[in-house]
Design a protein around this motif. Structure first.
Motif, PDB file in Angstrom:
ATOM      1  N   HIS A 151      40.256  45.305  35.462  1.00 51.95           N
ATOM      2  CA  HIS A 151      41.634  45.918  35.512  1.00 51.95           C
ATOM      3  C   HIS A 151      42.617  45.161  35.603  1.00 51.95           C
ATOM      4  N   VAL A 188      46.362  37.558  46.565  1.00 48.78           N
ATOM      5  CA  VAL A 188      47.427  38.041  45.676  1.00 48.78           C
ATOM      6  C   VAL A 188      47.851  39.483  45.741  1.00 48.78           C
ATOM      7  N   SER A 208      45.495  39.856  37.436  1.00 46.30           N
ATOM      8  CA  SER A 208      46.504  39.027  38.168  1.00 46.30           C
ATOM      9  C   SER A 208      46.053  37.898  39.087  1.00 46.30           C
ATOM     10  N   PHE A 241      41.812  35.928  45.837  1.00 46.44           N
ATOM     11  CA  PHE A 241      41.289  37.146  46.306  1.00 46.44           C
ATOM     12  C   PHE A 241      42.396  38.250  46.351  1.00 46.44           C
ATOM     13  N   ALA A 266      46.618  52.536  43.963  1.00 42.83           N
ATOM     14  CA  ALA A 266      46.052  50.787  43.883  1.00 42.83           C
ATOM     15  C   ALA A 266      44.663  50.870  43.030  1.00 42.83           C
ATOM     16  N   PRO A 311      36.032  35.376  42.038  1.00 45.66           N
ATOM     17  CA  PRO A 311      35.100  36.436  42.009  1.00 45.66           C
ATOM     18  C   PRO A 311      35.305  37.867  41.974  1.00 45.66           C
ATOM     19  N   THR A 312      34.345  38.519  41.450  1.00 42.94           N
ATOM     20  CA  THR A 312      34.779  39.861  41.164  1.00 42.94           C
ATOM     21  C   THR A 312      33.436  40.624  40.825  1.00 42.94           C
ATOM     22  N   ASP A 347      41.845  44.226  49.181  1.00 48.09           N
ATOM     23  CA  ASP A 347      40.619  44.317  50.071  1.00 48.09           C
ATOM     24  C   ASP A 347      41.076  43.418  51.315  1.00 48.09           C
ATOM     25  N   ALA A 407      47.848  45.244  43.018  1.00 42.46           N
ATOM     26  CA  ALA A 407      48.382  45.806  41.616  1.00 42.46           C
ATOM     27  C   ALA A 407      48.023  47.313  41.451  1.00 42.46           C
ATOM     28  N   GLY A 436      44.431  44.506  38.162  1.00 42.67           N
ATOM     29  CA  GLY A 436      44.269  43.858  39.321  1.00 42.67           C
ATOM     30  C   GLY A 436      43.441  42.252  39.573  1.00 42.67           C
ATOM     31  N   HIS A 437      42.573  42.543  38.741  1.00 39.89           N
ATOM     32  CA  HIS A 437      41.441  41.455  38.474  1.00 39.89           C
ATOM     33  C   HIS A 437      42.494  40.284  37.731  1.00 39.89           C
TER      34      HIS A 437
HETATM   35  P1  AMP Z   1      35.984  43.675  42.799  1.00 38.89           P
HETATM   36  O1  AMP Z   1      35.694  43.358  41.552  1.00 38.89           O
HETATM   37  O2  AMP Z   1      36.421  45.127  43.170  1.00 38.89           O
HETATM   38  O3  AMP Z   1      35.067  43.290  43.866  1.00 38.89           O
HETATM   39  O4  AMP Z   1      37.609  42.747  43.213  1.00 38.89           O
HETATM   40  C1  AMP Z   1      37.503  41.709  42.763  1.00 38.89           C
HETATM   41  C2  AMP Z   1      38.535  40.816  43.194  1.00 38.89           C
HETATM   42  O5  AMP Z   1      39.584  41.720  42.715  1.00 38.89           O
HETATM   43  C3  AMP Z   1      38.816  40.940  44.820  1.00 38.89           C
HETATM   44  O6  AMP Z   1      39.357  39.967  45.244  1.00 38.89           O
HETATM   45  C4  AMP Z   1      39.672  42.275  44.933  1.00 38.89           C
HETATM   46  O7  AMP Z   1      40.612  42.348  46.096  1.00 38.89           O
HETATM   47  C5  AMP Z   1      40.429  42.091  43.723  1.00 38.89           C
HETATM   48  N1  AMP Z   1      41.031  43.323  43.369  1.00 38.89           N
HETATM   49  C6  AMP Z   1      40.850  44.454  43.066  1.00 38.89           C
HETATM   50  N2  AMP Z   1      41.584  45.519  42.870  1.00 38.89           N
HETATM   51  C7  AMP Z   1      42.950  44.772  43.161  1.00 38.89           C
HETATM   52  C8  AMP Z   1      44.196  45.227  42.807  1.00 38.89           C
HETATM   53  N3  AMP Z   1      44.450  46.463  42.577  1.00 38.89           N
HETATM   54  N4  AMP Z   1      45.119  44.380  43.010  1.00 38.89           N
HETATM   55  C9  AMP Z   1      44.849  42.950  43.368  1.00 38.89           C
HETATM   56  N5  AMP Z   1      43.561  42.754  43.592  1.00 38.89           N
HETATM   57  C10 AMP Z   1      42.530  43.429  43.101  1.00 38.89           C
END
Ligand code: AMP
Length: 285
Positions: free
Chosen positions: A34, A173, A39, A146, A183, A28-29, A150, A176, A36-37
């Motif tokens: 980026h 995970v 990964s 996830f 971060a 879920p995002t 967060d 990143a 992070g997502h």
């Molecule tokens: P978001 O789009 O910000 O709601 O994030 C979606 C998912 O990506 C969530 O599970 C976040 O924790 C994860 N996420 C966001 N930024 C990072 C990051 N820098 N490293 C790892 N996971 C991330």
């Protein structure tokens, strides 16, 4: 890859994959993807799953004065990044598809939602837990990925899954980071060049905190003060919180005896950034 998957068609498709023996994973995002997502997607692929990524900027988890309206969005770019990363199905529902009627049913994860980010963002974690519960019901995944970025969110989701016997395995995970340690976050685009340069202090202060623990610091308050002082000295950031808490249940700690999470939230102008570091006292220290 940009295709409008409606809930009904998505369910039928996912069921088909299940019948073929595939495990289903959800990532879920809120989009503006980026590394992070991506990964998270990588981990889901590594698990051999059929990977569903959702992109949905969920109004339920934003406060009235927060950035729902201006949250960065770029579906076309996201769509190619997702495809390159191996996402099998991209679900980006319209608001009316997710919330055809005002929600009368909400998922509240008490206590865990009242500390750290929950304190300054009342209702945020109810919004998160509710939309994740809906996504789980829509996709019916075996695995959900996830980011530890967060950290509190992961604890909230794990507890929801456990309390409500949801048949999903939650995996988290590692964070990143950019080359200088910041971060990765979709919200980093809001930062001015100066704020961006200063924001590295968050990572650096967490590293200093962890080093202090390794050197024998066991007072949670002293550690918090050390980190605050560094952030104040080296940036214009406005500290929301810096807290050392039990890594498992987010309860307050005074003496550091077991695994803890050092978590912080700092505002640079209008942009609120979060970061954290888990320190395994007792095992690696
Ligand atoms: P978001 O789009 O910000 O709601 O994030 C979606 C998912 O990506 C969530 O599970 C976040 O924790 C994860 N996420 C966001 N930024 C990072 C990051 N820098 N490293 C790892 N996971 C991330």
């Amino acid at each position: 890859m940009i295709s409008t998957w409606f809930i009904k068609e998505l369910r039928a498709h996912v069921q088909g994959e299940k019948r073929k023996g595939k495990k289903i994973a959800i990532v879920p995002t809120m989009g503006y993807l980026h590394r992070g997502h991506l990964s998270l997607v990588e981990e889901a692929k590594r698990a051999g799953a059929f990977v569903v990524m959702s992109i949905f900027v969920n109004p339920l988890q934003f406060g009235p004065k927060e950035d729902f309206g201006r949250y960065p969005r770029d579906l076309e770019r996201d769509s190619s990044l997702a495809e390159e990363a191996g996402v099998d199905l991209l679900f980006h529902p319209a608001l009316e598809e997710m919330y055809p009627e005002p929600m009368l049913t909400l998922v509240e994860v008490k206590e865990l939602d009242a500390v750290l980010c929950g304190k300054s963002r009342p209702g945020h974690f109810t919004g998160v837990a509710t939309v994740v519960a809906k996504l789980f019901n829509i996709v019916q995944p075996d695995l959900a990925f996830f980011g530890q970025k967060d950290y509190q969110q992961v604890q909230v989701i794990r507890r929801m899954v456990s309390d409500l016997n949801m048949p999903v395995e939650v995996r988290s995970v590692p964070i990143a980071r950019a080359e200088d340690g910041l971060a990765l976050s979709s919200r980093n685009v809001y930062l001015s060049p100066q704020q961006r340069a200063e924001a590295v202090v968050l990572y650096q202060s967490l590293e200093e905190g962890a080093a202090a623990i390794r050197k024998g610091e066991r007072s949670a308050r002293a550690l918090e003060n050390l980190i605050r002082a560094k952030i104040k000295a080296e940036s214009s950031g406005d500290i929301d919180y810096v807290e050392v808490r039990d890594a498992a249940d987010l309860k307050e700690v005074t003496e550091i005896e077991g695994p803890v999470v050092i978590a912080l939230a700092v505002k640079f102008g209008q942009t609120r950034l979060i970061d954290n570091k888990v320190v395994e006292v007792g095992t690696d220290v």
